[in-house]
Design a protein around this motif. Structure first.
Motif, PDB file in Angstrom:
ATOM      1  N   ALA A 164      27.148   8.557   2.643  1.00 23.21           N
ATOM      2  CA  ALA A 164      28.466   8.643   2.457  1.00 23.21           C
ATOM      3  C   ALA A 164      29.013   7.602   1.550  1.00 23.21           C
ATOM      4  CB  ALA A 164      29.281   8.526   3.866  1.00 23.21           C
ATOM      5  N   SER A 165      29.902   8.091   0.569  1.00 23.58           N
ATOM      6  CA  SER A 165      30.411   7.235  -0.649  1.00 23.58           C
ATOM      7  C   SER A 165      31.870   7.577  -0.816  1.00 23.58           C
ATOM      8  CB  SER A 165      29.695   7.086  -1.812  1.00 23.58           C
ATOM      9  OG  SER A 165      29.883   8.260  -2.482  1.00 23.58           O
ATOM     10  N   LYS A 166      32.708   6.771  -1.359  1.00 23.80           N
ATOM     11  CA  LYS A 166      34.055   7.202  -1.824  1.00 23.80           C
ATOM     12  C   LYS A 166      34.136   6.727  -3.308  1.00 23.80           C
ATOM     13  CE  LYS A 166      36.564   2.774  -0.111  1.00 23.80           C
ATOM     14  NZ  LYS A 166      37.565   2.506   0.690  1.00 23.80           N
ATOM     15  N   GLY A 167      34.951   7.434  -4.066  1.00 24.34           N
ATOM     16  CA  GLY A 167      35.238   6.944  -5.410  1.00 24.34           C
ATOM     17  C   GLY A 167      33.987   6.505  -6.134  1.00 24.34           C
ATOM     18  N   PHE A 168      33.838   5.648  -6.772  1.00 22.39           N
ATOM     19  CA  PHE A 168      33.000   4.948  -7.791  1.00 22.39           C
ATOM     20  C   PHE A 168      31.940   4.222  -6.940  1.00 22.39           C
ATOM     21  CE2 PHE A 168      34.184   6.418 -11.579  1.00 22.39           C
ATOM     22  CZ  PHE A 168      35.614   6.669 -11.650  1.00 22.39           C
ATOM     23  N   GLN A 169      32.325   3.873  -5.508  1.00 25.06           N
ATOM     24  CA  GLN A 169      31.331   3.158  -4.468  1.00 25.06           C
ATOM     25  C   GLN A 169      29.971   3.619  -4.389  1.00 25.06           C
ATOM     26  OE1 GLN A 169      33.443   1.470  -1.353  1.00 25.06           O
ATOM     27  NE2 GLN A 169      35.203   0.992  -2.647  1.00 25.06           N
ATOM     28  N   LYS A 170      29.187   2.649  -3.952  1.00 27.85           N
ATOM     29  CA  LYS A 170      27.646   3.053  -3.647  1.00 27.85           C
ATOM     30  C   LYS A 170      27.652   4.018  -2.448  1.00 27.85           C
ATOM     31  CE  LYS A 170      26.732  -1.278  -1.612  1.00 27.85           C
ATOM     32  NZ  LYS A 170      28.306  -1.831  -1.570  1.00 27.85           N
ATOM     33  N   LEU A 171      26.423   4.677  -2.259  1.00 29.77           N
ATOM     34  CA  LEU A 171      26.126   5.337  -1.061  1.00 29.77           C
ATOM     35  C   LEU A 171      25.945   4.332   0.044  1.00 29.77           C
ATOM     36  CD1 LEU A 171      23.919   7.905  -2.313  1.00 29.77           C
ATOM     37  CD2 LEU A 171      26.304   8.326  -1.443  1.00 29.77           C
ATOM     38  N   VAL A 172      26.329   4.586   1.216  1.00 27.35           N
ATOM     39  CA  VAL A 172      26.020   3.852   2.453  1.00 27.35           C
ATOM     40  C   VAL A 172      25.164   4.912   3.330  1.00 27.35           C
ATOM     41  CG1 VAL A 172      26.847   2.970   4.801  1.00 27.35           C
ATOM     42  CG2 VAL A 172      27.938   2.643   2.408  1.00 27.35           C
ATOM     43  N   PHE A 173      23.930   4.395   3.702  1.00 29.61           N
ATOM     44  CA  PHE A 173      23.001   5.377   4.362  1.00 29.61           C
ATOM     45  C   PHE A 173      23.047   5.134   5.822  1.00 29.61           C
ATOM     46  CE2 PHE A 173      20.472   7.454   1.094  1.00 29.61           C
ATOM     47  CZ  PHE A 173      20.603   6.676  -0.142  1.00 29.61           C
ATOM     48  N   GLY A 174      22.797   6.388   6.429  1.00 31.51           N
ATOM     49  CA  GLY A 174      22.504   6.309   8.073  1.00 31.51           C
ATOM     50  C   GLY A 174      20.911   5.720   8.364  1.00 31.51           C
ATOM     51  N   THR A 175      20.574   5.617   9.427  1.00 24.72           N
ATOM     52  CA  THR A 175      19.493   4.860   9.888  1.00 24.72           C
ATOM     53  C   THR A 175      18.292   5.962  10.072  1.00 24.72           C
ATOM     54  OG1 THR A 175      20.243   5.114  12.124  1.00 24.72           O
ATOM     55  CG2 THR A 175      20.709   2.992  11.239  1.00 24.72           C
ATOM     56  N   GLY A 176      18.572   7.152   9.770  1.00 27.12           N
ATOM     57  CA  GLY A 176      17.343   8.055   9.616  1.00 27.12           C
ATOM     58  C   GLY A 176      17.125   8.857  10.867  1.00 27.12           C
ATOM     59  N   THR A 177      16.834  10.118  10.746  1.00 23.24           N
ATOM     60  CA  THR A 177      16.304  10.965  12.154  1.00 23.24           C
ATOM     61  C   THR A 177      14.683  11.535  11.641  1.00 23.24           C
ATOM     62  OG1 THR A 177      18.515  11.899  12.405  1.00 23.24           O
ATOM     63  CG2 THR A 177      16.628  12.917  13.281  1.00 23.24           C
ATOM     64  N   ARG A 178      13.951  11.259  12.517  1.00 25.38           N
ATOM     65  CA  ARG A 178      12.586  11.676  12.379  1.00 25.38           C
ATOM     66  C   ARG A 178      12.388  13.050  13.060  1.00 25.38           C
ATOM     67  NH1 ARG A 178       8.082   9.204  10.746  1.00 25.38           N
ATOM     68  NH2 ARG A 178       9.145   6.993  11.049  1.00 25.38           N
ATOM     69  N   LEU A 179      12.100  14.014  12.401  1.00 24.44           N
ATOM     70  CA  LEU A 179      12.070  15.407  12.688  1.00 24.44           C
ATOM     71  C   LEU A 179      10.700  15.694  12.984  1.00 24.44           C
ATOM     72  CD1 LEU A 179      13.500  18.179  13.315  1.00 24.44           C
ATOM     73  CD2 LEU A 179      13.541  18.687  11.119  1.00 24.44           C
ATOM     74  N   LEU A 180      10.297  16.288  13.794  1.00 22.29           N
ATOM     75  CA  LEU A 180       8.795  16.762  14.156  1.00 22.29           C
ATOM     76  C   LEU A 180       9.035  18.139  14.443  1.00 22.29           C
ATOM     77  CD1 LEU A 180       5.931  16.329  14.311  1.00 22.29           C
ATOM     78  CD2 LEU A 180       6.228  15.616  16.671  1.00 22.29           C
ATOM     79  N   VAL A 181       8.402  18.997  13.729  1.00 25.85           N
ATOM     80  CA  VAL A 181       8.245  20.626  14.131  1.00 25.85           C
ATOM     81  C   VAL A 181       6.953  20.850  14.393  1.00 25.85           C
ATOM     82  CG1 VAL A 181       8.823  22.951  13.154  1.00 25.85           C
ATOM     83  CG2 VAL A 181      10.111  20.931  12.351  1.00 25.85           C
ATOM     84  N   SER A 182       6.752  21.343  15.630  1.00 24.27           N
ATOM     85  CA  SER A 182       5.498  21.602  16.169  1.00 24.27           C
ATOM     86  C   SER A 182       5.156  23.024  15.965  1.00 24.27           C
ATOM     87  CB  SER A 182       5.300  21.344  17.508  1.00 24.27           C
ATOM     88  OG  SER A 182       5.689  19.956  17.765  1.00 24.27           O
ATOM     89  N   PRO A 183       4.030  23.451  15.614  1.00 23.84           N
ATOM     90  CA  PRO A 183       3.580  24.923  15.473  1.00 23.84           C
ATOM     91  C   PRO A 183       3.554  25.693  16.868  1.00 23.84           C
ATOM     92  CG  PRO A 183       2.094  23.334  14.385  1.00 23.84           C
ATOM     93  CD  PRO A 183       2.821  22.536  15.115  1.00 23.84           C
TER      94      PRO A 183
END
Lengths: 113, 111
Positions: free
Chosen positions: B92-111
């Motif tokens: 997420a960001s606002k205006g000219f400010q830098k992006l702030v990232f979330g901590t990530g989600t590891r997605l595993l799709v099993s066949p």
């Protein structure tokens, strides 16, 4: 179109040695530039960002430094590497306008022995 | 400053199922919300983004929804495939400010 180059792709360095990683952007002018570090299996830690030549903002106190000697060149340096400096280093750029995505380079995998 | 929280940290689904990843942000003035996909050993790549003047955006099997009142936005992947397996980051960001990232989600799709 814009491209971002980052090198080297992998690097193995002994503890206490110096470091220099380079990033260049082509196809745009006045980009915002960023350095991130990513530990294995972890998130993106912003280290430095720059909105112009010679303008560097540090996000995390550490033994790393950054410089921007030219508009589209961003360099990450260290005088003496620590074991904790190991990780995946990513350079990114974005446009200077409001609400711009960041585009990442291919990264440098740094291992400290 | 802005703070972005991302859930879940890991998500396992069967091929063909849908996957939903949710992020919340703290600064009500934030107005730009991108999503990135990072495959193992590769760089994060932008897959979709949304601005605060839009409530939903779709691109084939992926969609992003934004609820400004609740300050959360979500990534929806339908008909998941094994090649969707990766780590996904919101930001997420606002205006000219830098992006702030979330901590990530590891997605595993099993066949």
């Amino acid at each position: 179109s814009q491209t971002i180059h980052q090198w080297p792709a992998t690097l193995v360095q002994p503890v206490g040695s110096p470091l220099s990683l380079e990033c260049t952007v082509e196809g745009t002018s006045n980009p915002n530039l960023y350095w991130y570090r990513q530990a294995a299996g972890r998130g993106l830690q912003l280290l430095f960002y720059s909105v112009g030549i010679g303008q560097i903002s540090s996000e995390v106190p550490q033994n790393l430094s950054a410089s921007r000697p030219q508009d589209r060149q961003f360099i990450l340096s260290s005088k003496k590497l620590l074991l904790s400096d190991s990780g995946f280093y990513l350079c990114a750029w974005s446009g200077g306008a409001i609400g711009q995505p960041q585009h990442f380079g291919d990264g440098t995998r740094l291992s400290i022995l | 400053g802005e703070n972005v929280e991302q859930h879940p940290s890991t998500l396992s689904v069967q091929e063909g199922d849908s996957a939903v990843i949710k992020c919340t942000y703290s600064d009500s003035a934030s107005n730009y919300f991108p999503w990135y996909k990072q495959e193992l050993g590769k760089r994060p790549q932008l897959i979709i983004d949304i601005r605060s003047n839009v409530g939903e955006k779709k691109d084939q099997r992926i969609a992003v929804t934004l609820n400004k009142t609740a300050k959360h936005f979500s990534l929806h992947i339908t008909e998941t495939q094994p090649e969707d397996s990766a780590v996904y980051f919101c930001a997420a960001s606002k205006g000219f400010q830098k992006l702030v990232f979330g901590t990530g989600t590891r997605l595993l799709v099993s066949p």
